[in-house]
Design a protein around this motif. Structure first.
Motif, short mmCIF file in Angstrom:
data_model
loop_
_atom_site.label_atom_id
_atom_site.label_comp_id
_atom_site.label_asym_id
_atom_site.label_seq_id
_atom_site.Cartn_x
_atom_site.Cartn_y
_atom_site.Cartn_z
N ILE A 77 0.84 -1.20 0.00
CA ILE A 77 0.00 0.00 0.00
C ILE A 77 0.87 1.25 0.00
CG2 ILE A 77 -0.34 0.14 2.51
CD1 ILE A 77 -3.06 0.77 -0.08
N ALA A 78 2.04 1.17 0.66
CA ALA A 78 2.96 2.31 0.66
C ALA A 78 3.51 2.55 -0.74
CB ALA A 78 4.10 2.07 1.65
N ALA A 79 3.75 1.48 -1.50
CA ALA A 79 4.23 1.63 -2.87
C ALA A 79 3.18 2.34 -3.72
CB ALA A 79 4.57 0.27 -3.48
N LEU A 80 1.92 1.99 -3.51
CA LEU A 80 0.83 2.64 -4.24
C LEU A 80 0.77 4.13 -3.88
CD1 LEU A 80 -1.55 2.19 -6.17
CD2 LEU A 80 -2.94 1.68 -4.17
N ALA A 81 0.88 4.44 -2.59
CA ALA A 81 0.86 5.84 -2.14
C ALA A 81 2.08 6.60 -2.66
CB ALA A 81 0.79 5.90 -0.62
N ALA A 82 3.24 5.94 -2.63
CA ALA A 82 4.47 6.57 -3.13
C ALA A 82 4.33 6.88 -4.62
CB ALA A 82 5.67 5.67 -2.88
N GLY A 83 3.77 5.94 -5.36
CA GLY A 83 3.56 6.16 -6.79
C GLY A 83 2.62 7.32 -7.05
N GLY A 84 1.56 7.42 -6.28
CA GLY A 84 0.62 8.52 -6.44
C GLY A 84 1.25 9.86 -6.14
N LEU A 85 1.98 9.94 -5.04
CA LEU A 85 2.64 11.20 -4.67
C LEU A 85 3.72 11.56 -5.68
CD1 LEU A 85 2.28 13.24 -2.45
CD2 LEU A 85 3.93 11.98 -1.07
N LEU A 86 4.45 10.56 -6.14
CA LEU A 86 5.48 10.80 -7.15
C LEU A 86 4.87 11.31 -8.45
CD1 LEU A 86 8.54 10.55 -7.38
CD2 LEU A 86 8.21 8.22 -8.19
N CYS A 87 3.71 10.77 -8.83
CA CYS A 87 3.01 11.26 -10.03
C CYS A 87 2.58 12.71 -9.86
CB CYS A 87 1.80 10.39 -10.33
SG CYS A 87 2.21 8.80 -11.05
N LEU A 88 2.08 13.07 -8.68
CA LEU A 88 1.68 14.45 -8.43
C LEU A 88 2.88 15.39 -8.52
CD1 LEU A 88 -0.80 14.07 -5.42
CD2 LEU A 88 -1.34 14.69 -7.78
N TYR A 89 3.99 15.01 -7.92
CA TYR A 89 5.19 15.85 -7.95
C TYR A 89 5.71 15.99 -9.39
CZ TYR A 89 5.58 15.47 -2.83
OH TYR A 89 5.37 15.54 -1.48
N THR A 90 5.72 14.89 -10.11
CA THR A 90 6.20 14.91 -11.49
C THR A 90 5.30 15.79 -12.36
OG1 THR A 90 7.15 12.71 -11.19
CG2 THR A 90 6.86 13.46 -13.46
N ALA A 91 4.00 15.68 -12.16
CA ALA A 91 3.06 16.50 -12.92
C ALA A 91 3.26 17.99 -12.61
CB ALA A 91 1.62 16.09 -12.61
N ALA A 92 3.48 18.33 -11.35
CA ALA A 92 3.69 19.73 -10.97
C ALA A 92 4.97 20.28 -11.61
CB ALA A 92 3.75 19.87 -9.45
#
Length: 186
Positions: A77-92
């Motif tokens: 679940i942490a990998a899923l959350a890390a992926g989501g946060l990483l996608c947000l940062y990359t998009a920004a």
């Protein structure tokens, strides 16, 4: 979560490296919340109310994700959350690069490591996304031997050092820019 399966030594090394990255990022933001507030506002991708909340929520989320990546039962679940946060940062970062806004601090390295936005950050985040993919994938079942633990430890240390080197190079790129501009004008 993903359909591929990876060796447990690779999975564990990737999880520990990602755990380090997220714990370090959260710690940097907690250390200087005022500077992080300015950095987050400079991205201009969130409304002001969400920016104020993000100053407190993002570091806590990073610390929780980093810790959860180190615990076997919470790793997926942490990998899923890390992926989501990483996608947000990359998009920004990508949005601001497309807007031509390169001269803002990414907020990645804390107050001591100012890093302006560049395509290199997208590449770095791509490497981190690969680690997220490995951690979120199925793990082959086999017993880890002493040699595996040695490899995991060395791979983790090398991965964390590599991450630090990349961040320092991104910081140095910005520090050297005025010197190269002076050479062209001299």
């Amino acid at each position: 979560m993903f359909n591929l399966s990876f060796d447990p030594a690779l999975n564990l090394s990737a999880a520990w490296i990602l755990g380090y990255v997220f714990l370090l990022a959260g710690w940097h933001k907690c250390r200087a919340p005022g500077e992080f507030a300015t950095t987050l506002a400079n991205y201009k991708v969130l409304p002001e109310s969400l920016t104020r909340q993000g100053v407190y929520l993002l570091p806590v989320a990073e610390l929780m994700i980093g810790a959860a990546l180190l615990i076997p039962t919470t790793r997926a679940i942490a990998a899923l959350a890390a992926g989501g946060l990483l996608c947000l940062y990359t998009a920004a970062i990508a949005i601001n690069l497309l807007r031509g806004r390169r001269n803002i601090d990414c907020g990645c390295g804390g107050p001591a490591q100012r890093q302006t936005l560049s395509e290199w950050m997208l590449a770095r985040n791509g490497l981190l996304a690969l680690l997220v993919f490995i951690v979120g994938s199925r793990v082959e079942t086999r017993m880890l031997l002493w040699f595996d633990w040695l490899v995991i430890s060395l791979a983790t240390v090398m991965g964390c050092l590599f991450y630090n080197i990349i961040n320092q190079l991104l910081t140095n790129k910005d520090l050297l820019q005025p010197l190269t501009n002076e050479e062209y004008h001299a």
